[in-house]
Write an enzyme that holds these catalytic residues in place. Sequence first.
Site, PDB file in Angstrom:
ATOM      1  CG  HIS A 118      -1.982  -0.968   1.254  1.00  0.00           C
ATOM      2  ND1 HIS A 118      -2.904  -1.051   2.273  1.00  0.00           N
ATOM      3  CD2 HIS A 118      -2.320  -1.950   0.378  1.00  0.00           C
ATOM      4  CE1 HIS A 118      -3.759  -2.026   2.024  1.00  0.00           C
ATOM      5  NE2 HIS A 118      -3.417  -2.595   0.871  1.00  0.00           N
TER       6      HIS A 118
ATOM      7  CE1 TYR B 233      -4.536   3.839   9.619  1.00  0.00           C
ATOM      8  CE2 TYR B 233      -4.845   3.852  11.998  1.00  0.00           C
ATOM      9  CZ  TYR B 233      -4.143   3.439  10.879  1.00  0.00           C
ATOM     10  OH  TYR B 233      -3.040   2.623  11.034  1.00  0.00           O
TER      11      TYR B 233
ATOM     12  N   PRO C  94      -1.733   0.497  19.243  1.00  0.00           N
ATOM     13  CG  PRO C  94      -3.372  -1.123  18.981  1.00  0.00           C
ATOM     14  CD  PRO C  94      -2.683  -0.308  20.008  1.00  0.00           C
TER      15      PRO C  94
ATOM     16  CE  LYS D  61       5.041   3.688  12.829  1.00  0.00           C
ATOM     17  NZ  LYS D  61       5.574   3.295  11.521  1.00  0.00           N
TER      18      LYS D  61
ATOM     19  CE1 TYR E  69       0.550   2.859   8.073  1.00  0.00           C
ATOM     20  CE2 TYR E  69      -0.459   4.122   9.833  1.00  0.00           C
ATOM     21  CZ  TYR E  69      -0.428   2.997   9.031  1.00  0.00           C
ATOM     22  OH  TYR E  69      -1.373   2.010   9.203  1.00  0.00           O
TER      23      TYR E  69
HETATM   24  P1  FAS Z   1       5.818 -10.837  21.553  1.00  0.00           P
HETATM   25  O1  FAS Z   1       4.891 -10.643  22.712  1.00  0.00           O
HETATM   26  O2  FAS Z   1       5.258 -10.914  20.178  1.00  0.00           O
HETATM   27  O3  FAS Z   1       6.653 -12.179  21.745  1.00  0.00           O
HETATM   28  C1  FAS Z   1       7.128 -12.556  23.024  1.00  0.00           C
HETATM   29  C2  FAS Z   1       7.234 -14.065  23.042  1.00  0.00           C
HETATM   30  O4  FAS Z   1       7.811 -14.449  24.286  1.00  0.00           O
HETATM   31  C3  FAS Z   1       5.872 -14.729  22.956  1.00  0.00           C
HETATM   32  O5  FAS Z   1       5.866 -15.713  21.949  1.00  0.00           O
HETATM   33  C4  FAS Z   1       5.670 -15.329  24.352  1.00  0.00           C
HETATM   34  O6  FAS Z   1       4.952 -16.545  24.314  1.00  0.00           O
HETATM   35  C5  FAS Z   1       7.098 -15.549  24.780  1.00  0.00           C
HETATM   36  N1  FAS Z   1       7.276 -15.570  26.237  1.00  0.00           N
HETATM   37  C6  FAS Z   1       6.664 -14.786  27.150  1.00  0.00           C
HETATM   38  N2  FAS Z   1       7.079 -15.118  28.392  1.00  0.00           N
HETATM   39  C7  FAS Z   1       7.973 -16.137  28.254  1.00  0.00           C
HETATM   40  C8  FAS Z   1       8.736 -16.903  29.148  1.00  0.00           C
HETATM   41  N3  FAS Z   1       8.668 -16.681  30.448  1.00  0.00           N
HETATM   42  N4  FAS Z   1       9.550 -17.872  28.648  1.00  0.00           N
HETATM   43  C9  FAS Z   1       9.631 -18.081  27.305  1.00  0.00           C
HETATM   44  N5  FAS Z   1       8.919 -17.396  26.390  1.00  0.00           N
HETATM   45  C10 FAS Z   1       8.106 -16.428  26.878  1.00  0.00           C
HETATM   46  N6  FAS Z   1       1.358  -4.304  16.856  1.00  0.00           N
HETATM   47  C11 FAS Z   1       1.164  -3.684  15.683  1.00  0.00           C
HETATM   48  O7  FAS Z   1       2.108  -3.103  15.151  1.00  0.00           O
HETATM   49  N7  FAS Z   1      -0.074  -3.693  15.075  1.00  0.00           N
HETATM   50  C12 FAS Z   1      -1.137  -4.365  15.626  1.00  0.00           C
HETATM   51  O8  FAS Z   1      -2.221  -4.359  15.077  1.00  0.00           O
HETATM   52  C13 FAS Z   1      -0.967  -5.048  16.849  1.00  0.00           C
HETATM   53  N8  FAS Z   1      -1.986  -5.745  17.407  1.00  0.00           N
HETATM   54  C14 FAS Z   1      -1.778  -6.416  18.599  1.00  0.00           C
HETATM   55  C15 FAS Z   1      -2.797  -7.162  19.200  1.00  0.00           C
HETATM   56  C16 FAS Z   1      -2.582  -7.835  20.421  1.00  0.00           C
HETATM   57  C17 FAS Z   1      -3.698  -8.637  21.059  1.00  0.00           C
HETATM   58  C18 FAS Z   1      -1.328  -7.739  21.061  1.00  0.00           C
HETATM   59  C19 FAS Z   1      -1.096  -8.414  22.402  1.00  0.00           C
HETATM   60  C20 FAS Z   1      -0.315  -7.001  20.481  1.00  0.00           C
HETATM   61  C21 FAS Z   1      -0.532  -6.346  19.235  1.00  0.00           C
HETATM   62  N9  FAS Z   1       0.491  -5.624  18.605  1.00  0.00           N
HETATM   63  C22 FAS Z   1       0.307  -4.978  17.423  1.00  0.00           C
HETATM   64  C23 FAS Z   1       1.775  -5.529  19.190  1.00  0.00           C
HETATM   65  C24 FAS Z   1       2.554  -6.774  18.850  1.00  0.00           C
HETATM   66  O9  FAS Z   1       2.523  -7.007  17.487  1.00  0.00           O
HETATM   67  C25 FAS Z   1       3.917  -6.621  19.427  1.00  0.00           C
HETATM   68  O10 FAS Z   1       4.424  -5.309  19.272  1.00  0.00           O
HETATM   69  C26 FAS Z   1       4.908  -7.608  18.868  1.00  0.00           C
HETATM   70  O11 FAS Z   1       4.366  -8.891  18.992  1.00  0.00           O
HETATM   71  C27 FAS Z   1       6.200  -7.436  19.643  1.00  0.00           C
HETATM   72  O12 FAS Z   1       7.012  -8.518  19.390  1.00  0.00           O
HETATM   73  P2  FAS Z   1       7.927  -9.143  20.554  1.00  0.00           P
HETATM   74  O13 FAS Z   1       8.644  -8.044  21.225  1.00  0.00           O
HETATM   75  O14 FAS Z   1       8.671 -10.242  19.915  1.00  0.00           O
HETATM   76  O15 FAS Z   1       6.909  -9.680  21.651  1.00  0.00           O
HETATM   77  C1  PHB Z   2      -3.957  -4.383  11.528  1.00  0.00           C
HETATM   78  O1  PHB Z   2      -4.155  -4.635  10.331  1.00  0.00           O
HETATM   79  O2  PHB Z   2      -4.024  -5.267  12.409  1.00  0.00           O
HETATM   80  C2  PHB Z   2      -3.648  -2.965  11.937  1.00  0.00           C
HETATM   81  C3  PHB Z   2      -3.426  -2.010  10.966  1.00  0.00           C
HETATM   82  C4  PHB Z   2      -3.130  -0.707  11.357  1.00  0.00           C
HETATM   83  C5  PHB Z   2      -3.079  -0.391  12.704  1.00  0.00           C
HETATM   84  C6  PHB Z   2      -3.308  -1.368  13.677  1.00  0.00           C
HETATM   85  C7  PHB Z   2      -3.600  -2.654  13.290  1.00  0.00           C
HETATM   86  O3  PHB Z   2      -2.804   0.890  13.076  1.00  0.00           O
END
Ligand code: FAS
Ligand code: PHB
Length: 394
Positions: free
Chosen positions: A76, A205, A296, A300, A388
Amino acid sequence: MPTSLRTQVGIVGAGPAGLVLSHLLHLQGIDSVVVECRSRAYVEERVRAGVLEQGTVNLLAEIGVGERMKAEGLVHYGIELRFGGRGHRIDFQELTGGKGITIYAQHEVLKDLNNARVATGGQVFFEVEDVSVHDFDGARPKIRYRKDGSDYELHCDFIAGCDGFHGICRPSIPVGVLTEYDRVYPFGWLGILADAPPSSEELVYTYHDRGFALLSMRTPQISRLYLQCNPDEDIDAWDDERIWQELHVRLSSEGWGLTEGPILQKGITGMRSFVVEPMQYGRLFLAGDSAHIVPPTGAKGLNLAVADVQVLARALARFYATGSQCLLNKYSHTCLRRVWKVQRFSWWMTSMLHRFPDEKPFDHRRQLAELDYVTSSRAAATTLAENYVGLPME
Ligand code: FAS
Ligand code: PHB
């Protein structure tokens, strides 16, 4: 007596931060072991982020895990801001000299990374239990864990805490070392995955009297949509009909309609801004959500995690190549410059687009003026666009 293992870098967590770091180190000839408490299937099915910055796309391609992303990801070059029932496109290509974003789900990225690690003999241990980290204030840190009923002790030179916001690494740093910066927002997002072709080519948005909404997607057949809700909302109070009805109202625009479809998944995510300083202590380095959380709205979280581990991988490569710890000593400082700029942008997008329960009429008019400015001034639109698509790495 635990079984002793040895590696150069011990990594806790197989999310985007842990797996990208492990692969980057591999490409530098540096051994690592990743310990993950969930199963591989769980990690590869968990629906989370969807937007990859240009820099993240370029990196994944450069390190050889971008093939499927290039084939299946949706590129995009803009987003739409919708308010007052009208849409206004922010043209990334025009405003950033050709940069864009790619819509490619986080769990797809993790599948590609896991496959790459397996193909290159990577050691990623899933379903480990009772992970703990020790002696990282000295030169011989270790990770202890249980796997298949046996105890292990992983001796390493460095530990990367990539275990997310609820992990064990950040809390293992002695009390008094870390400073926390925290802002919890008075709303959450109700997100759905729907078997419905996206009703817009690009992300939309919206700022609406009833609250924020976002139209995103995963594929040409699968929509990803969000609407602002109370932070303690009960998802069971939202049947499919109520969700679609609210999305129709908030996303409404002249001559445009939202295509419905079966909802495949729904959930509520809280919204917070969080940073810890410093992001390192001794030979323990925090990366990704273990060190920071962004709302979110700016898409980022995943991208910032990838940026952290690029800095860490570069610093570790310098150490193993020359013995110099100079980049390692600057890791936190280097990461935090980007972290705080991304925090600012994510807070700004969130503050501009959401209704706040304690807002005054003045705030509402100020938000409308902000949106009017961003969609009518090239300078203002450029600041949104360059943040962005992703700020350049230092
Ligand atoms: P993560 O949380 O992805 O990974 C950490 C890993 O460590 C996990 O697999 C976990 O199981 C593991 N772990 C935890 N404790 C442990 C332990 N004690 N021992 C071993 N392993 C352990 N970001 C966006 O940019 N856009 C979005 O739309 C978006 N939506 C999201 C929706 C939800 C519900 C959540 C919770 C987050 C969202 N995020 C979004 C943010 C998300 O994408 C994070 O920024 C991203 O996963 C960060 O990556 P990590 O730092 O690797 O952490
Ligand atoms: C998504 O596609 O999950 C998404 C896209 C843009 C955002 C947050 C989430 O700002």
